[in-house]
Design a protein around this motif. Structure first.
Motif, PDB file in Angstrom:
ATOM      1  N   LEU A 147       0.835  -1.193   0.000  1.00 59.57           N
ATOM      2  CA  LEU A 147       0.000   0.000   0.000  1.00 59.57           C
ATOM      3  C   LEU A 147       0.874   1.249   0.000  1.00 59.57           C
ATOM      4  O   LEU A 147       2.057   1.197   0.331  1.00 59.57           O
ATOM      5  N   VAL A 148       0.261   2.341  -0.399  1.00 62.01           N
ATOM      6  CA  VAL A 148       0.923   3.649  -0.406  1.00 62.01           C
ATOM      7  C   VAL A 148       0.017   4.614   0.343  1.00 62.01           C
ATOM      8  O   VAL A 148      -1.186   4.693   0.063  1.00 62.01           O
ATOM      9  N   ILE A 149       0.592   5.318   1.309  1.00 63.18           N
ATOM     10  CA  ILE A 149      -0.147   6.363   2.019  1.00 63.18           C
ATOM     11  C   ILE A 149       0.288   7.686   1.408  1.00 63.18           C
ATOM     12  O   ILE A 149       1.485   7.990   1.340  1.00 63.18           O
ATOM     13  N   ASN A 162      -3.943  -1.853  -4.642  1.00 63.65           N
ATOM     14  CA  ASN A 162      -4.435  -2.566  -5.820  1.00 63.65           C
ATOM     15  C   ASN A 162      -4.382  -1.698  -7.069  1.00 63.65           C
ATOM     16  O   ASN A 162      -3.338  -1.158  -7.403  1.00 63.65           O
ATOM     17  N   ASP A 163      -5.515  -1.543  -7.759  1.00 69.21           N
ATOM     18  CA  ASP A 163      -5.535  -0.790  -9.017  1.00 69.21           C
ATOM     19  C   ASP A 163      -5.812   0.698  -8.829  1.00 69.21           C
ATOM     20  O   ASP A 163      -6.025   1.413  -9.818  1.00 69.21           O
ATOM     21  N   GLU A 164      -5.826   1.171  -7.583  1.00 69.26           N
ATOM     22  CA  GLU A 164      -6.067   2.592  -7.351  1.00 69.26           C
ATOM     23  C   GLU A 164      -4.881   3.405  -7.875  1.00 69.26           C
ATOM     24  O   GLU A 164      -3.717   3.042  -7.682  1.00 69.26           O
ATOM     25  N   ILE A 165      -5.194   4.502  -8.536  1.00 66.44           N
ATOM     26  CA  ILE A 165      -4.172   5.380  -9.116  1.00 66.44           C
ATOM     27  C   ILE A 165      -3.584   6.250  -8.018  1.00 66.44           C
ATOM     28  O   ILE A 165      -4.310   6.825  -7.200  1.00 66.44           O
ATOM     29  N   LEU A 172       3.047  16.392 -13.193  1.00 65.86           N
ATOM     30  CA  LEU A 172       3.157  15.052 -13.777  1.00 65.86           C
ATOM     31  C   LEU A 172       1.794  14.381 -13.921  1.00 65.86           C
ATOM     32  O   LEU A 172       1.709  13.161 -14.052  1.00 65.86           O
ATOM     33  N   ASP A 173       0.723  15.183 -13.927  1.00 64.07           N
ATOM     34  CA  ASP A 173      -0.614  14.584 -13.910  1.00 64.07           C
ATOM     35  C   ASP A 173      -0.932  13.774 -15.166  1.00 64.07           C
ATOM     36  O   ASP A 173      -1.899  13.025 -15.192  1.00 64.07           O
ATOM     37  N   SER A 178      -0.531   2.979 -10.817  1.00 61.96           N
ATOM     38  CA  SER A 178      -1.380   2.354  -9.787  1.00 61.96           C
ATOM     39  C   SER A 178      -0.485   1.734  -8.726  1.00 61.96           C
ATOM     40  O   SER A 178       0.708   1.496  -8.944  1.00 61.96           O
ATOM     41  N   ALA A 179      -1.077   1.440  -7.587  1.00 64.35           N
ATOM     42  CA  ALA A 179      -0.334   0.760  -6.529  1.00 64.35           C
ATOM     43  C   ALA A 179       0.164  -0.595  -7.031  1.00 64.35           C
ATOM     44  O   ALA A 179       1.318  -0.960  -6.803  1.00 64.35           O
TER      45      ALA A 179
END
Length: 192
Positions: A147-149, A162-165, A172-173, A178-179
């Motif tokens: 996970l990334v906080i 998971n697949d969350e961006i 850099l948008d 994804s995670a």
């Protein structure tokens, strides 16, 4: 991070900055020296591959640059983020137009990768300090829990899996990561 046995007393930032560099790096926080943990396989792999991925999308267009293990001295502290990303116009240059050795400013984006036996509290405190100084974005990358906080000024932290961006710097948008894609950096295929 723990206080090193070599330097149990409080010293000044100026005294700290004349000490020789060590591996792993030491950081100066609130008058004390803190030893960073020695990077291990997952940490090192993510650090190099994520830094390279950021540079692949940002350097050719002169948008930003990711630096690994770069000492940044600002706000009375001297920190060594796992990855410090600076927007192109914020990279300090010398009179020859070359990157300076000393960075005496906060990164635009700070990325810390959790090492085994490292306390999350010290990492959170480091990122919150950077945000208070002007950093725009902070990540804690946790390879164990995949996970990334994500930390941003004036917002609650977000946990991405998971697949969350993952949120990146606004400059850099156009880049989406994804995670899952981030943690795929840890997978190595062997030729058979």
């Amino acid at each position: 991070m723990t206080l090193t046995a070599e330097f149990p007393k409080t010293i000044s930032l100026a005294e700290f900055l004349i000490l020789p560099e060590t591996k792993p790096a030491r950081e100066y926080i609130n008058g004390k020296i803190h030893q960073k943990p020695m990077p291990q396989g997952k940490h090192s792999t993510l650090q190099i591959r994520l830094g390279s991925a950021i540079n692949q999308v940002s350097v050719p267009e002169q948008i930003a640059h990711a630096f690994t293990e770069l000492r940044c001295t600002f706000g009375g502290r001297s920190l060594v983020p796992d990855i410090a990303v600076f927007e192109w116009d914020n990279i300090p240059l010398d009179e020859n137009g070359e990157v300076k050795n000393r960075f005496e400013l906060f990164p635009d984006w700070i990325i810390e990768i959790v090492s085994p036996n490292q306390t999350d509290v010290s990492i959170v405190e480091k990122i919150l300090f950077c945000l208070a100084q002007g950093t725009k974005l902070g990540w804690i990358v946790d390879p164990q829990n995949k996970l990334v906080i994500i930390f941003q000024p004036d917002r609650q932290p977000e946990v991405k899996r998971n697949d969350e961006i993952l949120t990146v710097l606004p400059v850099l948008d156009h880049w989406q990561l994804s995670a899952n894609k981030l943690f795929q950096f840890l997978t190595f295929q062997k030729n058979s």
